[in-house]
Design an enzyme around this catalytic site. Structure first.
Site, PDB file in Angstrom:
ATOM      1  CE1 TYR A   1      -4.221   1.228  -0.489  1.00 14.92           C
ATOM      2  CE2 TYR A   1      -3.904   2.597   1.893  1.00 14.92           C
ATOM      3  CZ  TYR A   1      -4.716   2.288   0.673  1.00 14.92           C
ATOM      4  OH  TYR A   1      -5.654   2.950   0.530  1.00 14.92           O
TER       5      TYR A   1
ATOM      6  CE  LYS B   1      -7.278   5.714   1.009  1.00 16.95           C
ATOM      7  NZ  LYS B   1      -8.361   6.470   0.181  1.00 16.95           N
TER       8      LYS B   1
HETATM    9  P1  NAD Z   1     -12.129   3.904  -8.589  1.00 12.99           P
HETATM   10  O1  NAD Z   1     -10.840   3.855  -9.498  1.00 12.99           O
HETATM   11  O2  NAD Z   1     -13.362   3.287  -9.155  1.00 12.99           O
HETATM   12  O3  NAD Z   1     -12.379   5.108  -8.105  1.00 12.99           O
HETATM   13  C1  NAD Z   1     -11.276   6.102  -7.786  1.00 12.99           C
HETATM   14  C2  NAD Z   1     -11.662   7.593  -8.401  1.00 12.99           C
HETATM   15  O4  NAD Z   1     -10.892   8.411  -8.083  1.00 12.99           O
HETATM   16  C3  NAD Z   1     -11.989   7.540  -9.733  1.00 12.99           C
HETATM   17  O5  NAD Z   1     -13.267   7.964 -10.232  1.00 12.99           O
HETATM   18  C4  NAD Z   1     -10.903   8.710 -10.285  1.00 12.99           C
HETATM   19  O6  NAD Z   1     -11.295   9.285 -11.473  1.00 12.99           O
HETATM   20  C5  NAD Z   1     -10.946   9.586  -8.913  1.00 12.99           C
HETATM   21  N1  NAD Z   1      -9.995  10.577  -9.209  1.00 12.99           N
HETATM   22  C6  NAD Z   1      -8.413  10.172  -9.062  1.00 12.99           C
HETATM   23  N2  NAD Z   1      -7.741  11.436  -9.247  1.00 12.99           N
HETATM   24  C7  NAD Z   1      -8.760  12.331  -9.322  1.00 12.99           C
HETATM   25  C8  NAD Z   1      -8.750  13.820  -9.423  1.00 12.99           C
HETATM   26  N3  NAD Z   1      -7.619  14.467  -9.561  1.00 12.99           N
HETATM   27  N4  NAD Z   1      -9.886  14.497  -9.404  1.00 12.99           N
HETATM   28  C9  NAD Z   1     -11.118  13.860  -9.282  1.00 12.99           C
HETATM   29  N5  NAD Z   1     -11.240  12.422  -9.212  1.00 12.99           N
HETATM   30  C10 NAD Z   1     -10.040  11.967  -8.983  1.00 12.99           C
HETATM   31  O7  NAD Z   1     -11.408   3.091  -7.232  1.00 12.99           O
HETATM   32  P2  NAD Z   1     -12.169   2.841  -6.057  1.00 12.99           P
HETATM   33  O8  NAD Z   1     -11.498   1.628  -5.258  1.00 12.99           O
HETATM   34  O9  NAD Z   1     -13.650   2.727  -6.127  1.00 12.99           O
HETATM   35  O10 NAD Z   1     -11.556   4.117  -5.176  1.00 12.99           O
HETATM   36  C11 NAD Z   1     -12.683   4.815  -4.431  1.00 12.99           C
HETATM   37  C12 NAD Z   1     -11.866   5.007  -2.985  1.00 12.99           C
HETATM   38  O11 NAD Z   1     -11.999   3.735  -2.131  1.00 12.99           O
HETATM   39  C13 NAD Z   1     -10.559   5.592  -2.923  1.00 12.99           C
HETATM   40  O12 NAD Z   1     -10.376   6.599  -2.001  1.00 12.99           O
HETATM   41  C14 NAD Z   1      -9.755   4.283  -2.555  1.00 12.99           C
HETATM   42  O13 NAD Z   1      -8.712   4.574  -1.796  1.00 12.99           O
HETATM   43  C15 NAD Z   1     -10.709   3.791  -1.575  1.00 12.99           C
HETATM   44  N6  NAD Z   1     -10.794   2.316  -1.214  1.00 12.99           N
HETATM   45  C16 NAD Z   1     -10.728   1.207  -2.038  1.00 12.99           C
HETATM   46  C17 NAD Z   1     -10.398   0.023  -1.688  1.00 12.99           C
HETATM   47  C18 NAD Z   1     -10.410  -1.153  -2.774  1.00 12.99           C
HETATM   48  O14 NAD Z   1     -10.023  -2.277  -2.505  1.00 12.99           O
HETATM   49  N7  NAD Z   1     -11.012  -0.737  -3.947  1.00 12.99           N
HETATM   50  C19 NAD Z   1     -10.413  -0.234  -0.530  1.00 12.99           C
HETATM   51  C20 NAD Z   1     -10.313   0.649   0.449  1.00 12.99           C
HETATM   52  C21 NAD Z   1     -10.588   2.057   0.242  1.00 12.99           C
END
Ligand code: NAD
Length: 257
Positions: free
Chosen positions: A158, A165
């Site tokens: 990570y 985070k």
């Molecule tokens: P995802 O790729 O679908 O979503 C991430 C989003 O961030 C995308 O829509 C992307 O366009 C957006 N983004 C990045 N840079 C940007 C910017 N400059 N301006 C506006 N938008 C921007 O992936 P996800 O997994 O749905 O991620 C959503 C959140 O969930 C994130 O914070 C991620 O860290 C968190 N998360 C994900 C997981 C997992 O296992 N997928 C676990 C824990 C936390």
């Protein structure tokens, strides 16, 4: 899944939509099904063709391009929310970014610019959203962001997103204290591993998922709809006395060594 909590009459912004796998889509779908009115935003132009087909399932909400690095775009997003809804009841921040070389390297080797960029997009943008949401929430509201277990425990792959985070989770607590007197509640949901576009940037993610699946107390992983249902609960009046929490939605993964 039908929601047991009603969000009839509530209006809010959901950011971070990239495609049908996005946690933001799971939230938007659950919020819509619970009766909320939505304004959606996405941050990458090439995501638009993947998002447009999802709009009918979300009640045909407005879709706005908003790169959170650009203050004018962020202000325009909230100006549109004010125009469409007058006031806001919730904002969901489901956005994270780190340069690949930083994400795949050691925290010790992370670049100054790369760390600042990851922090700006993944953490401070939530603070900026709160600032813009505050005047639109005269009757209170709920601000939600997405964290991960790597904030408090070392998950080697990570990398710098761990400290980012951790800053996000600490920001949630400070924001909850500062905005609480106005009835604005602030939480981070901390999902277990879900295969999304952002997750595909983490080295060895498939193997991590496989390992987590076998060890969670519920012997399964979570999905974007689980996160959506949790967002409905936290935003609903049933969550009115909760604020400043890191809500782990991970089938219990965090309790295992
Ligand atoms: P995802 O790729 O679908 O979503 C991430 C989003 O961030 C995308 O829509 C992307 O366009 C957006 N983004 C990045 N840079 C940007 C910017 N400059 N301006 C506006 N938008 C921007 O992936 P996800 O997994 O749905 O991620 C959503 C959140 O969930 C994130 O914070 C991620 O860290 C968190 N998360 C994900 C997981 C997992 O296992 N997928 C676990 C824990 C936390």
């Amino acid at each position: 899944m039908q929601s047991v909590f009603s969000l009839e009459g509530k209006k809010g912004i959901v950011t971070g939509l990239a495609n049908a796998d996005s946690i933001a889509f799971g939230c938007a779908k659950a919020l819509h099904e619970a009766g909320a009115k939505l304004l959606l935003s996405y941050g990458h132009a090439k995501s638009e063709p993947h998002i447009t087909p999802l709009l009918p399932a979300l009640g045909h909400p407005s879709l706005v391009f908003c790169d959170v690095r650009d203050d004018a775009q962020l202000q325009a997003l909230f100006a549109q929310a004010k125009e469409e809804f007058g006031t806001l009841d919730f904002v969901i921040h489901a956005i994270a970014f780190a340069n690949r070389e930083d994400l795949h390297g050691r925290v010790v080797d992370s670049s100054q610019d790369g760390f600042a960029l990851a922090m700006d997009i993944s953490c401070h943008s939530f603070i900026r959203m709160a600032r813009l949401a505050e005047p639109l929430m005269p009757q209170g509201g709920c601000l939600l962001t997405m964290s991960y277990h790597g904030a408090s425990k070392v998950v080697p792959t990570y990398s710098l997103m761990g400290p980012v985070k951790a800053a996000l989770e600490s920001s949630v607590r400070y924001m909850a204290e500062e905005l609480g007197p106005q009835g604005i509640r602030v939480h981070a949901i901390s999902p277990g591993l879900i295969k999304t576009r952002a997750a595909s940037g983490i080295a060895g993610f498939d193997a991590m998922m496989q390992e987590e699946c076998g060890k969670t107390p519920l012997r399964r992983l979570v999905d974007i709809h689980d996160i959506g249902q949790t967002s409905v609960f936290l935003i609903s009046d049933a969550g009115r006395s909760l604020t400043g929490n890191i809500v782990l939605v991970d089938a219990g993964a965090n309790i295992k060594a």
